[in-house]
Scaffold this motif. Structure first.
Motif, PDB file in Angstrom:
ATOM      1  N   PHE A 229       2.588  -4.342   1.281  1.00  0.00           N
ATOM      2  CA  PHE A 229       4.016  -4.315   1.660  1.00  0.00           C
ATOM      3  C   PHE A 229       4.192  -4.562   3.166  1.00  0.00           C
ATOM      4  O   PHE A 229       5.304  -4.459   3.678  1.00  0.00           O
ATOM      5  CB  PHE A 229       4.635  -2.957   1.317  1.00  0.00           C
ATOM      6  CG  PHE A 229       5.000  -2.801  -0.133  1.00  0.00           C
ATOM      7  CD1 PHE A 229       6.204  -3.302  -0.616  1.00  0.00           C
ATOM      8  CD2 PHE A 229       4.165  -2.153  -1.018  1.00  0.00           C
ATOM      9  CE1 PHE A 229       6.556  -3.154  -1.951  1.00  0.00           C
ATOM     10  CE2 PHE A 229       4.500  -1.992  -2.363  1.00  0.00           C
ATOM     11  CZ  PHE A 229       5.702  -2.501  -2.834  1.00  0.00           C
TER      12      PHE A 229
ATOM     13  N   LEU B 213       8.390   4.187  -1.301  1.00  0.00           N
ATOM     14  CA  LEU B 213       9.534   3.297  -1.595  1.00  0.00           C
ATOM     15  C   LEU B 213      10.804   4.096  -1.860  1.00  0.00           C
ATOM     16  O   LEU B 213      11.886   3.749  -1.384  1.00  0.00           O
ATOM     17  CB  LEU B 213       9.204   2.425  -2.818  1.00  0.00           C
ATOM     18  CG  LEU B 213       8.367   1.180  -2.521  1.00  0.00           C
ATOM     19  CD1 LEU B 213       7.868   0.553  -3.824  1.00  0.00           C
ATOM     20  CD2 LEU B 213       9.184   0.160  -1.728  1.00  0.00           C
TER      21      LEU B 213
ATOM     22  N   GLU C 123      12.898  -1.048   5.695  1.00  0.00           N
ATOM     23  CA  GLU C 123      11.967  -2.043   5.152  1.00  0.00           C
ATOM     24  C   GLU C 123      10.573  -1.544   5.459  1.00  0.00           C
ATOM     25  O   GLU C 123      10.281  -1.127   6.591  1.00  0.00           O
ATOM     26  CB  GLU C 123      12.166  -3.393   5.848  1.00  0.00           C
ATOM     27  CG  GLU C 123      13.464  -4.075   5.480  1.00  0.00           C
ATOM     28  CD  GLU C 123      13.592  -5.441   6.154  1.00  0.00           C
ATOM     29  OE1 GLU C 123      12.692  -5.845   6.929  1.00  0.00           O
ATOM     30  OE2 GLU C 123      14.610  -6.113   5.896  1.00  0.00           O
TER      31      GLU C 123
ATOM     32  N   ARG D 228      -2.378  -0.853  -1.314  1.00  0.00           N
ATOM     33  CA  ARG D 228      -1.042  -1.148  -1.852  1.00  0.00           C
ATOM     34  C   ARG D 228       0.017  -1.148  -0.747  1.00  0.00           C
ATOM     35  O   ARG D 228       0.904  -2.001  -0.726  1.00  0.00           O
ATOM     36  CB  ARG D 228      -0.706  -0.144  -2.968  1.00  0.00           C
ATOM     37  CG  ARG D 228      -1.424  -0.516  -4.270  1.00  0.00           C
ATOM     38  CD  ARG D 228      -1.727   0.675  -5.147  1.00  0.00           C
ATOM     39  NE  ARG D 228      -2.383   0.253  -6.391  1.00  0.00           N
ATOM     40  CZ  ARG D 228      -3.658  -0.145  -6.463  1.00  0.00           C
ATOM     41  NH1 ARG D 228      -4.421  -0.188  -5.364  1.00  0.00           N
ATOM     42  NH2 ARG D 228      -4.180  -0.514  -7.622  1.00  0.00           N
TER      43      ARG D 228
END
Ligand SMILES: NC(=O)C1=CN([C@@H]2O[C@H](COP(=O)(O)OP(=O)(O)OC[C@H]3O[C@@H](n4cnc5c(N)ncnc54)[C@H](O)[C@@H]3O)[C@@H](O)[C@H]2O)C=CC1
Ligand SMILES: O=C(O)C(=O)CO
Length: 312
Positions: free
Chosen positions: A160, A108, A135, A156
């Motif tokens: 996303f 991120l 993104e 995880r």
């Protein structure tokens, strides 16, 4: 039966230890080195109280089981344990959640260039445009080492919207084998290292691998620093084709103040902090030790037994 255990875990362990187990609590490597001479069981961790190879060499012949909170065994003298015929149980799973969260943090932070935002904040500068606009959805990650940590990273990142491919030694459960990933490196936006450091994986990311990565891709390492050839990485970072690198462990540790990685472009370093998590880590470690102690005393199979030949 005598056990040498870390004083830091005493409040968690002591109330649950069998009364006939004689225990010495170590607070320093020097303590452990003396206490281990007549121990059957030793819980030793290589850091922060670094237990030296010499300590395990000097342990008495009675030492049959060595337990550690560490998942990575690269700092352990595995040959010494092998020659003693001692069993080593590792800490795989104990801090997997914390480490996986750091890997996601790395992805991120790279996508949004949080490092540049914070640098602007330090300068009290109001940025007019976002330095990172990626993104995560529909990007692709390869997680090299799809074990306790790697699978959590995969879950995880998938949440996303990242398409995740895992690599394991066996290639089981739809993962790639170690001989297959290099040819496909150019497909991925995120190359995440989560494998153990062994003879097979040391310097696994070098000049050829960095050159094969997709332009703009990021290398995220939460495993061990020696799995990357730093000279090649520095060249790739300076060349600008690589998006960047997020490095939790480095080689060496601590990274010396004059090491060029500190000031390399597009490089974030998190100082091997990813495994630290409140008290949960010690609670899991104590629970694992107590389950294994019961199994050891009953002559039953223990959990997390390391393969000393394989190295993890
Ligand atoms: N940054 C940190 O604080 C931490 C780092 N680690 C590092 O992460 C490593 C992995 O930890 P876990 O997931 O708990 O271990 P694990 O044993 O559950 O998983 C290891 C995975 O790596 C795969 N693997 C082994 N050799 C490989 C190879 N040559 N190529 C590709 N994959 C290979 C295995 O098949 C397995 O899927 C540890 O060995 C340790 O070095 C672990 C905990 C904390
Ligand atoms: O468990 C490990 O191997 C670690 O690196 C902990 O920081």
């Amino acid at each position: 039966m005598k056990a040498v255990l870390p004083a830091i875990a005493r409040p968690l362990l002591e109330p649950q230890l069998p009364s006939d187990l004689e225990v010495s609590w170590w607070t320093s490597p020097a303590d452990a080195k003396v206490m281990i001479a007549d121990a059957d069981i030793a819980w030793v961790d290589m850091q922060p109280t670094r237990l030296t190879e010499e300590t395990l060499r000097e342990a008495g012949d009675g030492l049959k089981w060595v337990s550690t909170i560490y998942a990575g065994l690269d700092a352990f003298p595995l040959d010494v344990l092998r020659s003693r015929g001692a069993t080593l149980t590792n800490g795989v799973g104990i801090n997997a959640i914390a480490v996986a969260e750091y890997a996601v943090l790395g992805v991120l932070a790279a996508a949004k260039r949080l490092d540049e935002v914070i640098r602007a904040q330090d300068r009290a500068e109001w940025l007019r445009d976002a330095p990172g606009k990626i993104e995560l959805a529909d990007t692709k990650a390869i997680v090299i080492g799809y074990g306790a940590i790697g699978r959590l990273i995969g879950d995880r990142l998938s949440a996303f919207g990242v398409e995740v491919t895992g690599v394991t030694r066996s290639g089981s459960n739809g993962t790639m084998t170690p001989d297959a990933w290099r040819a496909r490196l150019g497909e991925f936006d995120w190359v995440v290292l989560a494998a153990p450091s062994t003879g097979e994986t040391k310097s696994m990311i070098g000049e050829a691998e960095l050159a094969a990565m997709k332009p703009g891709a990021w290398l995220i390492n939460i495993a061990r620093g020696d799995m990357i050839d730093d000279d090649a990485l520095l060249e790739a970072l300076r060349g600008g084709k690589l998006g960047g690198a997020f490095l939790d462990p480095t080689n060496p540790e601590p990274l010396p103040a004059d090491h060029p990685l500190w000031s390399a472009p597009n490089c974030m370093i998190s100082m091997h902090l990813s495994g630290r998590s409140q008290t949960k880590m010690f609670q899991r470690a104590a629970a694992l030790f107590l389950r294994n102690l019961a199994a050891f005393r009953a002559g039953e199979p223990m959990e997390n037994v390391a393969d000393l030949d394989r190295g993890y």
